[in-house]
Each structure stands twice: as structure tokens, then as C-alpha cells.
Design an enzyme around this catalytic site. Structure first.
Site, PDB file in Angstrom:
ATOM      1  CE  LYS A 175      -4.458  -4.808  -6.180  1.00  0.00           C
ATOM      2  NZ  LYS A 175      -3.711  -6.033  -6.476  1.00  0.00           N
ATOM      3  CD  GLU A 249       0.704  -3.207   9.250  1.00  0.00           C
ATOM      4  OE1 GLU A 249       1.940  -3.250   9.431  1.00  0.00           O
ATOM      5  OE2 GLU A 249      -0.112  -3.022  10.157  1.00  0.00           O
ATOM      6  CB  CYS A 283       6.943  -7.179   5.993  1.00  0.00           C
ATOM      7  SG  CYS A 283       5.747  -7.917   7.098  1.00  0.00           S
ATOM      8  CD  GLU A 382      11.208  -5.200   2.497  1.00  0.00           C
ATOM      9  OE1 GLU A 382      10.565  -4.591   1.631  1.00  0.00           O
ATOM     10  OE2 GLU A 382      10.704  -5.649   3.535  1.00  0.00           O
TER      11      GLU A 382
HETATM   12  P1  NAD Z   1       3.881  -4.188  -4.000  1.00  0.00           P
HETATM   13  O1  NAD Z   1       3.919  -2.997  -3.152  1.00  0.00           O
HETATM   14  O2  NAD Z   1       4.399  -4.098  -5.357  1.00  0.00           O
HETATM   15  O3  NAD Z   1       2.359  -4.725  -4.154  1.00  0.00           O
HETATM   16  C1  NAD Z   1       1.543  -4.983  -3.051  1.00  0.00           C
HETATM   17  C2  NAD Z   1       0.105  -4.928  -3.488  1.00  0.00           C
HETATM   18  O4  NAD Z   1      -0.226  -3.598  -3.853  1.00  0.00           O
HETATM   19  C3  NAD Z   1      -0.220  -5.783  -4.715  1.00  0.00           C
HETATM   20  O5  NAD Z   1      -1.537  -6.271  -4.593  1.00  0.00           O
HETATM   21  C4  NAD Z   1      -0.129  -4.781  -5.847  1.00  0.00           C
HETATM   22  O6  NAD Z   1      -0.896  -5.157  -6.969  1.00  0.00           O
HETATM   23  C5  NAD Z   1      -0.687  -3.530  -5.178  1.00  0.00           C
HETATM   24  N1  NAD Z   1      -0.230  -2.252  -5.705  1.00  0.00           N
HETATM   25  C6  NAD Z   1       1.032  -1.904  -6.046  1.00  0.00           C
HETATM   26  N2  NAD Z   1       1.058  -0.604  -6.426  1.00  0.00           N
HETATM   27  C7  NAD Z   1      -0.211  -0.120  -6.292  1.00  0.00           C
HETATM   28  C8  NAD Z   1      -0.828   1.153  -6.507  1.00  0.00           C
HETATM   29  N3  NAD Z   1      -0.132   2.212  -6.963  1.00  0.00           N
HETATM   30  N4  NAD Z   1      -2.146   1.272  -6.260  1.00  0.00           N
HETATM   31  C9  NAD Z   1      -2.855   0.226  -5.788  1.00  0.00           C
HETATM   32  N5  NAD Z   1      -2.343  -0.998  -5.588  1.00  0.00           N
HETATM   33  C10 NAD Z   1      -1.032  -1.178  -5.825  1.00  0.00           C
HETATM   34  O7  NAD Z   1       4.595  -5.287  -3.118  1.00  0.00           O
HETATM   35  P2  NAD Z   1       4.784  -6.835  -3.439  1.00  0.00           P
HETATM   36  O8  NAD Z   1       5.895  -6.983  -4.370  1.00  0.00           O
HETATM   37  O9  NAD Z   1       3.473  -7.399  -3.835  1.00  0.00           O
HETATM   38  O10 NAD Z   1       5.156  -7.377  -1.948  1.00  0.00           O
HETATM   39  C11 NAD Z   1       6.438  -7.266  -1.394  1.00  0.00           C
HETATM   40  C12 NAD Z   1       6.557  -6.044  -0.498  1.00  0.00           C
HETATM   41  O11 NAD Z   1       5.511  -6.002   0.461  1.00  0.00           O
HETATM   42  C13 NAD Z   1       7.826  -6.058   0.310  1.00  0.00           C
HETATM   43  O12 NAD Z   1       8.486  -4.836   0.193  1.00  0.00           O
HETATM   44  C14 NAD Z   1       7.382  -6.283   1.747  1.00  0.00           C
HETATM   45  O13 NAD Z   1       8.170  -5.757   2.730  1.00  0.00           O
HETATM   46  C15 NAD Z   1       6.039  -5.719   1.762  1.00  0.00           C
HETATM   47  N6  NAD Z   1       5.219  -6.420   2.777  1.00  0.00           N
HETATM   48  C16 NAD Z   1       4.952  -5.798   3.970  1.00  0.00           C
HETATM   49  C17 NAD Z   1       4.211  -6.443   4.946  1.00  0.00           C
HETATM   50  C18 NAD Z   1       3.865  -5.780   6.275  1.00  0.00           C
HETATM   51  O14 NAD Z   1       2.997  -6.260   6.998  1.00  0.00           O
HETATM   52  N7  NAD Z   1       4.508  -4.701   6.665  1.00  0.00           N
HETATM   53  C19 NAD Z   1       3.723  -7.720   4.711  1.00  0.00           C
HETATM   54  C20 NAD Z   1       4.021  -8.328   3.500  1.00  0.00           C
HETATM   55  C21 NAD Z   1       4.762  -7.654   2.542  1.00  0.00           C
END
Ligand code: NAD
Length: 483
Positions: A175, A249, A283, A382
């Protein structure tokens, strides 16, 4: 860039609903493409395809060498599509094209190639004989995987899940996020062309609601998630109900620890450059720069000079280092953190504003905050933007204490004239990844992931394969294993 169908069960299928969603370029604020809006029925169809491919299809039953051949073909095809992936992510999420090899393309084909190679040597079974007892200990695929990826490196992070999941013999529903849904269609095309059987990989981009439908779906055995810590906690709680396996992650607030013997003239520009990579939307970005108190002013000046020298602008221009933030809400968030830090007593040593020469796009200048205390909100939460906090420390022990004084534990960097001293400090960091005198980006042979609220489990490396395996012990008569 106008996609009308989803990739499900080995082909391109019409969406269940009729709604469409534009994909907006963060640099022009104009639409660059369109995707169908996924609804629950689309996810149901994708999970049903993955379930059937796992329960009845050939993939989990192929030999590791046969799966390796398909992954190796996928690696070759994905290597040829790197320019496509780079171009699309530049359009859809604003990654500066000069940064694409590091963030968007460099670890896609290589990850598939790594797991193809690993499959040729990995032992999935271990015979055990002890007197009159004997067993086969087998690693078996966990089942149907939901791979949820964020917008900052959508294909890379999909590859980090899909390649080891396929290596393990799992089937997958990917997804991609609504902000950057287009680039993962290239992944689907390449895997299709590589000969991945129908239903083994399905790609359905969508928002939080369908994401939640996917992770709670009774047909899903395992969720592999990258995203924010808040969403990760919610998903972990949702997975508890059915004990769906989960690896996470998540976010970070990582530290770059500068020791008192470091050569500031070379070290500070490297730390600032790495911190601004992908406009700070990384991240593992080391956004707390911990520096000897005696050299604090010197570091702030050097960091401000480095940040001011960074080229900000159109991400399509190869000379650009920092492009826009992914969305207007992300820029609002970053500006809120900078304003809040100033209210808390910090000062802006560089940046802190929208670049005056750019009238369109969600840009924020590379920003250095001075006068930051590690307990401030800006040092504990963050930001996910181009903002570094410079924080003084009083020696190695104090630096380690400050670095570890965080609810996160993703990465940590140590900078020193003495690498052995740096290694000793790196070993004391409570983080899943640490580096000495370099901003090493991840590479497929070694695991990546976090301690504490930065996540659970590891991606990449042989450890990344374990995310997608269950262990099964089969007790047998010793005679079956002897001879
Ligand atoms: P987000 O958590 O809002 O969304 C990430 C993904 O999860 C998206 O595809 C979103 O549609 C989905 N999602 C969100 N809530 C969900 C739920 N309840 N059920 C199922 N799917 C859900 O994050 P974002 O705004 O897309 O990305 C930024 C964040 O991601 C930052 O906080 C960053 O640190 C983190 N990040 C971490 C890593 C890592 O490897 N540790 C890598 C990249 C980004």
C-alpha cells in the site's frame, strides 16, 4: 502519470469505486498525475489474491533457488527503471533529482539482488538429533504480508519489504501512500515482467482508512510498516487483536555527536549536508548536533555557513540540493516547530523562513537553531524538515547521556579525530544504527531499524529475511535423519 487501475492478481484491474485523486507536485503545487481512490473492496480483492497465491499457488512451494532466479530478474529490470523511479518521485514528492540515487533508487534493485544472492546460501532447515530425540527445525514463510510505506522513499521502502518477503516465500499487498502513489506502479510493472506469479505481489495505493482495513484484514498474517511512530503504535495495537505479526520502522530524533578532537571544518558541513538531505524528511536524519560547549559558537557559525550555502530550488534542476517539503501541511508543521523553538528561547542562526526567491512550492530554508536545550520540544520531537538543533555537551559521558535522552533510538553518528575513541562512544548509543566519521546511508548487507519508539524488527541484511519467517519444529524418529 495518470493511472486508472490497480495491480492485483497478476494484472491491471478496474478500481471498485469511481473517485479519482490528483497527485500534487510539491514544487509547482500543480497536479502531475492521478490515481483511483482505493476503497475497502479494492483491498479485499488484493488480499484475496495474495491469500490464494499463498495457500494454493506455486510461489511458497518453489525452491529457494527458483525464487532467487525471479528476484535476480526483478533486480535487473528495476536497475533499468531507475531513471523512471527518480523522475516520478521528483514529481510526486519533490525529492531533488540530485538526491534520488541515494534516497529513491540506489537501494531498490540492489535490495532485490541481495535477497536473490542470500536465497542461494540460506539454510531454511536444520536437522537436530540428540540421542533418541530428533527434529527438523524449519523456517517457513509467515504468509500474506501487508507492506505499508510512507511518501519519503516510497519505492525504496517498498523494496525493503517486498524483496525479503518474496525471498521468504510470502505473498504481498503493497500500500503506497496517497501523497506519492505513482512510483510504485513501476515496481509492479518490473515484478510482473520478472515473472512473479499472479497474486504474489499486489499494489494498491491508498490512504489511512484503507490502510487500516488492510492491516486488520483477517487474510493478512503480517504487517511490515514504515511511517510515523504514532501510526506505528496504532497499527501495533490493531495487530494485537489477531496477533498479526508486525515489524515497524518508525521516526527518530537522532544525534550527531561531535567530540572535542573533531576537525570542525570538515565535519560540520558533512553533518549539515546529511541533515538537509531530502529536505530533512529522512527517518534516520541526525537532527540534534551535540558539540563541545567550549567550541559551541564556532560550530554554530560553521553550521550556519554550511546551511546558507545549500542550493534550494526546483528539484528537477540537477544543481539543487534541497527541494520542497512534501505537502503544505508539512511546511506548516516545520514552521510551527521553528516558531515554537524561538518561543522557548532558541535562536535562528540560519534559515527559518520560506526562500524569498521561490514564489511557489512548499519550501523552507535549511535552518540551524542555536541556544537549544535537549529538553526543549524541538529537541525531543521529530520535525521531519530541514531543521538542525545545535546543543552543547560537556565531554563524552555527557554527550552519550544527551544522545540517549530521547524516546527514539534510530541512528547516531560520532565524529572524532580518533576512530577508536569514536567506536567506543558509538557502542554506548542506544540506537539500532550508529556510525563513526561518516554519514553511511544504509546498504543491503546490514540491518536497519530502531531501538525504543523508533520501531521493532530490522529491515535489510539477513535479519530482514527473519521478519517474514515463522519457525516450525517437526519431531521425527531419529532414523529419518540419520544416514
Ligand atoms: P504516516 O505514519 O502518517 O503514514 C505512513 C504510511 O502509513 C502511509 O502509507 C499511510 O497511509 C499509512 N497509515 C497511516 N496510518 C495508518 C493506519 N492506522 N493503518 C494503516 N496504515 C496507516 O507517516 P508519513 O507522514 O507518511 O511519513 C512520515 C513519517 O514516517 C515520519 O515520522 C518518519 O520518521 C517516518 N519514517 C520512518 C522511516 C524508518 O525507516 N524508520 C522511514 C521513512 C519515514
Amino acid at each position: 502519470m495518470h493511472r486508472t487501475r490497480f495491480y492485483v492478481d497478476g494484472g491491471w484491474v478496474e478500481p471498485a469505486g469511481s473517485e479519482r485523486q490528483p497527485v500534487i507536485s510539491p514544487s509547482t503545487e500543480e497536479p502531475v498525475g492521478e490515481v483511483p481512490v482505493a476503497v475497502a473492496a479494492d483491498m479485499d480483492r488484493a488480499v484475496a489474491a495474495a491469500r490464494a497465491a499463498f495457500d494454493d499457488g506455486p510461489w511458497p512451494r518453489l525452491s529457494p533457488a527458483e525464487r532467487a532466479d525471479v528476484l535476480a530478474r526483478a533486480a535487473e529490470l528495476l536497475a533499468k527503471r531507475e531513471a523512471d523511479i527518480a523522475g516520478i518521485t521528483t514529481d510526486e514528492m519533490g525529492c531533488a533529482v540530485s538526491q534520488a540515487p541515494q534516497a529513491q533508487t540506489g537501494l531498490v534493485a540492489r535490495t532485490f539482488a541481495f535477497y536473490a544472492d542470500l536465497l542461494r546460501t540460506h539454510d531454511f532447515e536444520r536437522p537436530v538429533v540428540a540421542g533418541d530425540r530428533a527434529a527438523i527445525v524449519a523456517q517457513v514463510p509467515v504468509g500474506v504480508v501487508a507492506a505499508i510505506v510512507p511518501w519519503n522513499a516510497p519505492v525504496t521502502l517498498a523494496a525493503w519489504k517486498t524483496a525479503p518477503a518474496l525471498a521468504a516465500g510470502c505473498t504481498v499487498v503493497v500500500k503506497p501512500p496517497p501523497e506519492a502513489p505513482l512510483s510504485n506502479f513501476v515496481l509492479a510493472e518490473a515484478l510482473h515482467e520478472a515473472g512473479v506469479p499472479a497474486g504474489v505481489v499486489n499494489v494498491v495505493p491508498g490512504g489511512r482508512e484503507v490502510g487500516q482495513h488492510l492491516v486488520t484484514h483477517p487474510g493478512v498474517d503480517k504487517v511490515a510498516f514504515t511511517g510515523s511512530t504514532e501510526a506505528g503504535k496504532r497499527i501495533m495495537a490493531l495487530c494485537a487483536d489477531r496477533m498479526t505479526r508486525v515489524s515497524l520502522e518508525l521516526g527518530g530524533k537522532s544525534a550527531a555527536v561531535v567530540l572535542d578532537d573533531a576537525d570542525l571544518a570538515t565535519v560540520i558541513p558533512q553533518i549539515v549536508g546529511a541533515g538537509m538531505h531530502l529536505s530533512g524528511q529522512v527517518c534516520g536524519a541526525q537532527t540534534r548536533v551535540l558539540v563541545p560547549r567550549s567550541r559551541y559558537d564556532e560550530v554554530v557559525d560553521a553550521a550556519a555557513a554550511a546551511a546558507s550555502g545549500i542550493t534550494v530550488g526546483d528539484p528537477h534542476d540537477p544543481a539543487t540540493f534541497v527541494g520542497p517539503l512534501v505537502a503544505e501541511r508539512q511546511r506548516t508543521r516545520v514552521e510551527g516547530y521553528v516558531g515554537g523553538a524561538v518561543d522557548d528561547g532558541a535562536s535562528v542562526a540560519a534559515g527559518g523562513r520560506r526562500p524569498p526567491h521561490l514564489s511557489r512550492g512548499w519550501y523552507v530554508e535549511p535552518t540551524i537553531l542555536a541556544g537549544v536545550d535537549n529538553s526543549m520540544r524541538v529537541a525531543q520531537e521529530e520535525i521531519f524538515g530541514p531543521v538542525l538543533c545545535v546543543i552543547p555537551h560537556d565531554g563524552d559521558d555527557d554527550a552519550v547521556r544527551l544522545a540517549n535522552d530521547s524516546r527514539f533510538g534510530l541512528t547516531g553518528g560520532v565524529w572524532t579525530g580518533d576512530p577508536a575513541r569514536g567506536l567506543a562512544v558509538a557502542r554506548r548509543l542506544r540506537t539500532g544504527v550508529a556510525t563513526v566519521n561518516r554519514n553511511s546511508p544504509p546498504f543491503p548487507l546490514v540491518p536497519f531499524g530502531g531501538f525504543k519508539e523508533s520501531g521493532m524488527g530490522r529491515e535489510l541484511g539477513p535479519e530482514g529475511l527473519q521478519n517474514f519467517l515463522e519457525t516450525r519444529t517437526i519431531g521425527v524418529p531419529p532414523s529419518l535423519l540419520e544416514g
